[in-house]
Design a protein around this motif. Structure first.
Motif, PDB file in Angstrom:
ATOM      1  N   VAL A  99       0.745  -1.199  -0.080  1.00  0.00           N
ATOM      2  CA  VAL A  99       0.132   0.080  -0.014  1.00  0.00           C
ATOM      3  C   VAL A  99       0.792   1.270   0.059  1.00  0.00           C
ATOM      4  O   VAL A  99       0.405   2.224   0.027  1.00  0.00           O
ATOM      5  CB  VAL A  99      -0.937  -0.029   1.081  1.00  0.00           C
ATOM      6  CG1 VAL A  99      -1.680  -1.230   1.084  1.00  0.00           C
ATOM      7  CG2 VAL A  99      -0.166   0.060   2.685  1.00  0.00           C
ATOM      8  N   ARG A 100       2.414   0.911  -0.232  1.00  0.00           N
ATOM      9  CA  ARG A 100       2.796   2.298  -0.305  1.00  0.00           C
ATOM     10  C   ARG A 100       2.708   2.933  -1.698  1.00  0.00           C
ATOM     11  O   ARG A 100       3.326   3.862  -2.068  1.00  0.00           O
ATOM     12  CB  ARG A 100       4.404   1.810  -0.002  1.00  0.00           C
ATOM     13  CG  ARG A 100       4.697   1.412   1.590  1.00  0.00           C
ATOM     14  CD  ARG A 100       4.661   2.852   2.370  1.00  0.00           C
ATOM     15  NE  ARG A 100       5.558   3.778   2.199  1.00  0.00           N
ATOM     16  CZ  ARG A 100       6.655   4.168   2.392  1.00  0.00           C
ATOM     17  NH1 ARG A 100       7.347   3.084   3.058  1.00  0.00           N
ATOM     18  NH2 ARG A 100       7.471   5.092   1.999  1.00  0.00           N
ATOM     19  N   HIS A 101       2.424   2.040  -2.774  1.00  0.00           N
ATOM     20  CA  HIS A 101       2.155   2.621  -3.897  1.00  0.00           C
ATOM     21  C   HIS A 101       1.203   3.397  -3.883  1.00  0.00           C
ATOM     22  O   HIS A 101       0.019   2.970  -3.546  1.00  0.00           O
ATOM     23  CB  HIS A 101       2.157   1.260  -4.848  1.00  0.00           C
ATOM     24  CG  HIS A 101       3.387   0.506  -4.982  1.00  0.00           C
ATOM     25  ND1 HIS A 101       4.329   0.974  -5.750  1.00  0.00           N
ATOM     26  CD2 HIS A 101       3.862  -0.525  -4.279  1.00  0.00           C
ATOM     27  CE1 HIS A 101       5.579   0.179  -5.636  1.00  0.00           C
ATOM     28  NE2 HIS A 101       5.105  -0.823  -4.983  1.00  0.00           N
ATOM     29  N   ARG A 102       1.124   4.455  -4.399  1.00  0.00           N
ATOM     30  CA  ARG A 102       0.022   5.592  -4.343  1.00  0.00           C
ATOM     31  C   ARG A 102      -0.555   6.019  -5.595  1.00  0.00           C
ATOM     32  O   ARG A 102      -1.735   6.058  -5.772  1.00  0.00           O
ATOM     33  CB  ARG A 102       0.614   6.720  -3.741  1.00  0.00           C
ATOM     34  CG  ARG A 102       1.109   6.764  -2.444  1.00  0.00           C
ATOM     35  CD  ARG A 102       2.173   7.512  -2.231  1.00  0.00           C
ATOM     36  NE  ARG A 102       3.370   7.179  -2.935  1.00  0.00           N
ATOM     37  CZ  ARG A 102       4.662   8.131  -3.197  1.00  0.00           C
ATOM     38  NH1 ARG A 102       4.445   9.343  -2.342  1.00  0.00           N
ATOM     39  NH2 ARG A 102       5.528   7.891  -4.091  1.00  0.00           N
ATOM     40  N   ALA A 103       0.264   6.015  -6.836  1.00  0.00           N
ATOM     41  CA  ALA A 103      -0.082   6.396  -8.091  1.00  0.00           C
ATOM     42  C   ALA A 103      -0.884   5.498  -8.977  1.00  0.00           C
ATOM     43  O   ALA A 103      -0.151   4.354  -9.392  1.00  0.00           O
ATOM     44  CB  ALA A 103       1.017   7.124  -8.834  1.00  0.00           C
ATOM     45  N   ILE A 185       3.130  -1.998 -14.408  1.00  0.00           N
ATOM     46  CA  ILE A 185       4.604  -1.793 -14.994  1.00  0.00           C
ATOM     47  C   ILE A 185       5.450  -1.358 -13.815  1.00  0.00           C
ATOM     48  O   ILE A 185       6.438  -2.121 -13.549  1.00  0.00           O
ATOM     49  CB  ILE A 185       4.613  -1.343 -16.203  1.00  0.00           C
ATOM     50  CG1 ILE A 185       3.767  -2.004 -17.235  1.00  0.00           C
ATOM     51  CG2 ILE A 185       6.217  -1.240 -16.593  1.00  0.00           C
ATOM     52  CD1 ILE A 185       3.940  -1.510 -18.541  1.00  0.00           C
ATOM     53  N   HIS A 186       5.213  -0.148 -13.369  1.00  0.00           N
ATOM     54  CA  HIS A 186       6.082   0.341 -12.249  1.00  0.00           C
ATOM     55  C   HIS A 186       6.083  -0.268 -10.987  1.00  0.00           C
ATOM     56  O   HIS A 186       7.382  -0.540 -10.687  1.00  0.00           O
ATOM     57  CB  HIS A 186       5.585   1.785 -12.049  1.00  0.00           C
ATOM     58  CG  HIS A 186       6.208   2.413 -10.811  1.00  0.00           C
ATOM     59  ND1 HIS A 186       7.460   2.995 -10.932  1.00  0.00           N
ATOM     60  CD2 HIS A 186       5.947   2.535  -9.536  1.00  0.00           C
ATOM     61  CE1 HIS A 186       7.765   3.485  -9.900  1.00  0.00           C
ATOM     62  NE2 HIS A 186       7.023   3.376  -9.071  1.00  0.00           N
ATOM     63  N   MET A 187       5.254  -0.905 -10.514  1.00  0.00           N
ATOM     64  CA  MET A 187       5.182  -1.698  -9.383  1.00  0.00           C
ATOM     65  C   MET A 187       5.796  -2.932  -9.662  1.00  0.00           C
ATOM     66  O   MET A 187       6.625  -3.478  -8.754  1.00  0.00           O
ATOM     67  CB  MET A 187       3.859  -2.306  -9.003  1.00  0.00           C
ATOM     68  CG  MET A 187       3.117  -0.985  -8.247  1.00  0.00           C
ATOM     69  SD  MET A 187       1.487  -1.002  -8.441  1.00  0.00           S
ATOM     70  CE  MET A 187       1.075  -1.967  -6.706  1.00  0.00           C
ATOM     71  N   GLY A 189       8.310  -3.533 -11.833  1.00  0.00           N
ATOM     72  CA  GLY A 189       9.550  -3.318 -11.927  1.00  0.00           C
ATOM     73  C   GLY A 189      10.502  -3.342 -10.754  1.00  0.00           C
ATOM     74  O   GLY A 189      11.566  -3.757 -10.513  1.00  0.00           O
ATOM     75  N   LEU A 190       9.738  -2.446  -9.796  1.00  0.00           N
ATOM     76  CA  LEU A 190      10.268  -2.665  -8.318  1.00  0.00           C
ATOM     77  C   LEU A 190      10.280  -3.894  -7.599  1.00  0.00           C
ATOM     78  O   LEU A 190      11.131  -4.227  -6.877  1.00  0.00           O
ATOM     79  CB  LEU A 190       9.740  -1.651  -7.471  1.00  0.00           C
ATOM     80  CG  LEU A 190       9.778   0.013  -7.866  1.00  0.00           C
ATOM     81  CD1 LEU A 190       8.897   0.636  -7.032  1.00  0.00           C
ATOM     82  CD2 LEU A 190      11.333   0.414  -7.758  1.00  0.00           C
ATOM     83  N   ARG A 191       9.196  -4.638  -7.727  1.00  0.00           N
ATOM     84  CA  ARG A 191       8.841  -5.669  -6.815  1.00  0.00           C
ATOM     85  C   ARG A 191       9.197  -7.139  -7.518  1.00  0.00           C
ATOM     86  O   ARG A 191       9.270  -7.932  -6.765  1.00  0.00           O
ATOM     87  CB  ARG A 191       7.416  -5.678  -6.510  1.00  0.00           C
ATOM     88  CG  ARG A 191       6.872  -4.440  -6.024  1.00  0.00           C
ATOM     89  CD  ARG A 191       7.594  -4.291  -4.490  1.00  0.00           C
ATOM     90  NE  ARG A 191       7.112  -2.969  -3.878  1.00  0.00           N
ATOM     91  CZ  ARG A 191       7.393  -2.263  -2.682  1.00  0.00           C
ATOM     92  NH1 ARG A 191       8.489  -3.119  -1.990  1.00  0.00           N
ATOM     93  NH2 ARG A 191       6.805  -1.054  -2.143  1.00  0.00           N
ATOM     94  N   MET A 195      15.904  -7.465  -5.499  1.00  0.00           N
ATOM     95  CA  MET A 195      16.241  -6.876  -3.980  1.00  0.00           C
ATOM     96  C   MET A 195      14.936  -6.807  -3.349  1.00  0.00           C
ATOM     97  O   MET A 195      15.085  -6.309  -2.259  1.00  0.00           O
ATOM     98  CB  MET A 195      16.662  -5.357  -4.498  1.00  0.00           C
ATOM     99  CG  MET A 195      18.022  -5.257  -5.319  1.00  0.00           C
ATOM    100  SD  MET A 195      19.446  -5.278  -4.087  1.00  0.00           S
ATOM    101  CE  MET A 195      20.311  -6.037  -5.008  1.00  0.00           C
ATOM    102  N   ALA A 196      13.868  -6.781  -4.119  1.00  0.00           N
ATOM    103  CA  ALA A 196      12.412  -6.808  -3.458  1.00  0.00           C
ATOM    104  C   ALA A 196      12.683  -7.834  -2.340  1.00  0.00           C
ATOM    105  O   ALA A 196      13.171  -8.952  -2.417  1.00  0.00           O
ATOM    106  CB  ALA A 196      11.439  -6.802  -4.285  1.00  0.00           C
ATOM    107  N   GLN A 197      11.800  -7.715  -1.253  1.00  0.00           N
ATOM    108  CA  GLN A 197      11.440  -8.843  -0.283  1.00  0.00           C
ATOM    109  C   GLN A 197      10.787  -9.992  -0.853  1.00  0.00           C
ATOM    110  O   GLN A 197      10.078  -9.643  -1.696  1.00  0.00           O
ATOM    111  CB  GLN A 197      10.472  -7.888   0.799  1.00  0.00           C
ATOM    112  CG  GLN A 197      10.530  -8.966   2.129  1.00  0.00           C
ATOM    113  CD  GLN A 197       8.975  -9.537   2.163  1.00  0.00           C
ATOM    114  OE1 GLN A 197       8.274  -8.939   1.525  1.00  0.00           O
ATOM    115  NE2 GLN A 197       8.777 -10.187   3.078  1.00  0.00           N
TER     116      GLN A 197
END
Ligand SMILES: Cc1cc2nc3c(=O)[nH]c(=O)nc-3n(C[C@H](O)[C@H](O)[C@H](O)COP(=O)(O)OP(=O)(O)OC[C@H]3O[C@@H](n4cnc5c(N)ncnc54)[C@H](O)[C@@H]3O)c2cc1C
Length: 280
Positions: A99-103, A185-187, A189-191, A195-197
């Motif tokens: 839920v840290r993703h906002r946009a 796509i953005h989420m 890319g990070l997750r 390096m993601a948990q």
């Protein structure tokens, strides 16, 4: 290289609730195509959309334009399509990150105020499940103790919204998440990055699988961020332990080396050298 969480069954699920394959195939690619094409066409959007839906525009041509536009970073075109997932059995550790993703994303989550849990379920990390038995038992005892106390607090008339304070981060929860495709796509890319948990990485592997099932074309855009970038920008990977893409430091060093080589013999002399040459 961090262990791939996909090897373990973590008991969490992600199902695409909406849209189904038929809607995605029939409307989603034409919709994004219409958004892209409107920018470069005299035609009105409804005419472009009709031509795309009824096949007058070759689907390969639609996909080719979409691919080019996404690659160029014109992300608003893919905000017109959304995906809704039912996410269940994830830990509160995961949901706090999610839920840290906002946009471009909306969440609804099972309430620990309104739900009075009879048997709250928890997540056990693989490292603890495989740890020395005495340590694992202490972990399991601690979790069981917290859940027992929760039941006792409720039984004593303590409201659920207060009793829940004893819940550990391991407590499982359910959410509905709707994200537009740009956000997804953005989420991802990070997750999906190593390096993601591990748990949230596993969730996004499942999400990618669900998108692939309705559209291999759209699913192909869900990748660790280094894949479209062509390099890794994570400070924690300066040692290059994750080999998916080279770290940007290595890429820039190679680029500088090459630029130096291509300029060899053409540089102006350094000021000190020029002074020395001028001195009789
Ligand atoms: C590996 C990893 C480790 C992390 N570790 C920590 C940690 O230790 N502590 C911690 O607190 N968090 C941590 N996070 C969470 C991270 O800092 C972000 O909060 C989270 O990933 C949400 O991503 P986002 O900021 O891109 O937001 P999103 O809402 O997904 O935003 C998408 C994009 O929209 C733009 N945007 C959104 N909102 C704004 C705004 N208000 N102003 C301007 N632009 C905006 C940005 O370009 C942003 O990248 C971690 C995340 C990852 C992936």
């Amino acid at each position: 290289m961090p262990r791939n969480p996909g090897r373990h069954d973590l008991g969490l699920r992600a199902s695409l609730l909406f849209p189904d394959r038929e809607i995605v195939e029939r409307y989603y690619v034409p919709l994004v195509y219409t958004a892209c094409r409107t920018c470069y066409s005299e035609l009105e959007p409804d005419e472009i959309f009709r031509r795309a839906v009824d096949g007058r525009v070759d689907p390969d041509r639609q996909r080719e334009l979409i691919g080019r536009v996404i690659e160029s970073g014109h992300g608003s075109t893919i905000e017109h399509i959304v995906f809704t997932f039912g996410i269940s059995g994830v830990s509160r550790t995961l949901s706090h990150q999610l839920v840290r993703h906002r946009a471009g994303v909306a969440f609804d989550q099972q309430s620990q105020r309104y739900v009075k849990y009879k048997g709250a379920s928890t997540m056990e990390p693989g490292s603890i499940a495989e740890a020395e038995p005495a340590l694992r038992e202490r972990y399991e005892g601690q979790i069981a103790g917290a859940l027992d106390l929760y039941g006792d607090l409720l039984a004593a008339g303590i409201p659920g919204e207060d009793a829940r304070f004893v819940f550990p981060n391991a407590t499982r929860t359910n959410l509905v998440m709707t994200a537009n495709f740009r956000a997804l796509i953005h989420m991802s890319g990070l997750r999906l990055c190593t390096m993601a948990q591990w748990e949230i990485r596993r969730l996004f592997q499942l999400i990618r699988h669900e998108i692939f099932a309705v559209s291999p074309f759209l699913g192909s855009f869900l990748a660790p961020k280094c894949v479209p970038l062509g390099y890794c920008d994570e400070a924690g990977n300066r040692d290059g332990h994750c080999p998916i893409r080279p770290h940007k430091d290595a890429v820039l060093a190679a680029w500088a080396e090459r630029a130096k080589g291509s300029r060899a013999g053409r540089e102006l002399p350094a000021p000190e050298a020029a002074d020395a040459e001028a001195t009789p």
